[in-house]
Scaffold this active site. Structure first.
Site, PDB file in Angstrom:
ATOM      1  CD  GLN A 197      41.056  34.962  31.052  1.00  0.00           C
ATOM      2  OE1 GLN A 197      40.664  33.988  31.669  1.00  0.00           O
ATOM      3  NE2 GLN A 197      40.396  35.453  30.027  1.00  0.00           N
ATOM      4  CB  SER A 198      41.601  36.094  38.773  1.00  0.00           C
ATOM      5  OG  SER A 198      41.695  35.447  40.021  1.00  0.00           O
ATOM      6  CG  ASN A 199      43.296  30.263  36.936  1.00  0.00           C
ATOM      7  OD1 ASN A 199      42.550  30.041  35.985  1.00  0.00           O
ATOM      8  ND2 ASN A 199      44.596  30.441  36.791  1.00  0.00           N
TER       9      ASN A 199
ATOM     10  CB  CYS B 114      38.249  35.843  40.501  1.00  0.00           C
ATOM     11  SG  CYS B 114      39.057  37.269  41.265  1.00  0.00           S
TER      12      CYS B 114
END
Ligand SMILES: Cc1ncc(COP(=O)(O)O)c(C=O)c1O
Length: 346
Positions: free
Chosen positions: A82-84, A86
């Site tokens: 759930q990378s912000n 990225c």
């Protein structure tokens, strides 16, 4: 300190707001010893550009400027499922007319779903070109280099951005934040006794510290670890702060004791919910209408709450919580933050 010698793209108009949180502060005080607690304010870096923005927006202003100067056509970066980071890198790529590819490290097995919600959904919506999913512990720099090599073989040019955008250049984003904050405090006649900030890949904490040192801002920074306890986290932050100071040519050695991080609040594992995070997310939502995310800012605020209840943050302090964003992952944890699911104690 003049940052204008570093090329920068601008993704935010003006400064992010500084807001008092009086209703939350009153609720917090009621649960502190003697019914007294600190006065808490927020710096709303969740309102940064590339909306819904966050701390990565500031780092990317410098990183993407370098990518463009090098003639790159594709941004390659990495992160957790759930990378912000990225997602915001992808937004910057779209804004600049670049392609974007990710390497996703599945730190929790099975946590990435191409059809998932929250940031996963936004990856699809904003048109990520390719995602390589690798197991926990994969050397990420090598995995990103493999993607860059693949692109080079196609006659394209990648610009590789490290996890969290945390290198010396990315850290300049938080030097700029330090200067913005200094100016806001000056204009409003405000003084903070402490800043509480999340500490993960360390560009935010380390960059802010470098900015404080370089601008003679004498406010202690308390980092709340989001994935590591102090023995592992503090050396990372120190290294980042020193690298930023060196890039700026400040000629100063970052004092080791200026790097303070707090452990425990990220447990049982990075990104895995706990009860203190749920309490913090609910308290801020219901007292101030302020939304925190479950992976980062919920746990960071849980740290602030815990330190105030222990008296480590004293009742007379005025504390600034740096809200670093992360909102979209809230949607991937709706049941959890509403209290409908079992989560780890405490
Ligand atoms: C919302 C949010 N807050 C805090 C952090 C931690 O910041 P840093 O990686 O710069 O230490 C991150 C990192 O991904 C984040 O997305």
């Amino acid at each position: 300190m003049d940052l204008s010698r570093f090329p920068r793209r601008r993704y935010t108009e003006g400064a992010t707001p500084l807001e008092p949180l009086p209703r939350f502060s009153a609720q917090l005080a009621a649960s502190c010893p003697g019914g007294r607690g600190p006065e808490v304010w927020a710096k709303r870096d969740d309102m940064l550009g590339l909306f819904p923005g966050g701390n990565k927006t500031r780092k990317l202003e410098f990183l993407v400027a370098e990518a463009l100067a090098q003639g790159a056509d594709t941004l390659v970066t990495c992160g957790a499922p759930q990378s912000n980071h990225c997602r915001i890198t992808l937004a910057a790529a779209a804004r600049e007319g670049l392609q974007c590819r990710f390497v996703i490290e599945e730190r929790v097995l099975g946590s990435y779903s191409a059809q998932g919600s929250g940031n996963h959904f936004m990856f699809r919506l904003m048109g990520v070109e390719a995602i390589t999913v690798v197991p926990a512990g994969t050397p990420m720099a090598a995995a990103m280099q493999a993607v860059a090599d693949e692109l080079a073989a196609l006659g394209r040019k990648a610009y590789v951005i490290p996890g969290g955008g945390s290198n010396a250049l990315g850290g300049l984003g938080y030097v700029a934040c330090a200067q913005e904050l200094q100016q806001q405090c000056f204009e409003r006649g405000l003084r903070f006794d402490r800043v509480v900030v999340g500490s993960g890949s360390s560009g935010t904490h380390g960059g802010l510290l470098a900015g404080f040192l370089g601008n003679h801002i004498d406010i202690p920074i308390t980092g709340i670890g989001v994935s590591r306890d102090p023995a592992d986290q503090e050396p990372l932050v120190w290294k980042e702060a020193q690298a930023v100071c060196d890039l700026l040519g400040l000629g100063l050695a970052v004092p080791r004791e200026a790097v303070v991080s707090i452990g425990g609040y990220w447990q049982p594992k990075y990104s895995v919910p706990n009860r203190r995070m749920v309490e913090a997310v609910q308290m801020l939502a219901r007292s101030e209408g302020l939304l925190l995310d479950p992976v980062y800012t919920g746990k960071i605020m849980a740290g602030l709450i815990g330190l105030a209840r222990e008296g480590v943050i004293a009742p007379h302090e005025r504390v600034l919580f740096l809200h670093t964003g992360g909102l979209p992952s809230l949607h991937a944890f709706e049941g959890v933050v509403l209290g409908d699911a079992d989560v780890a104690a405490p």
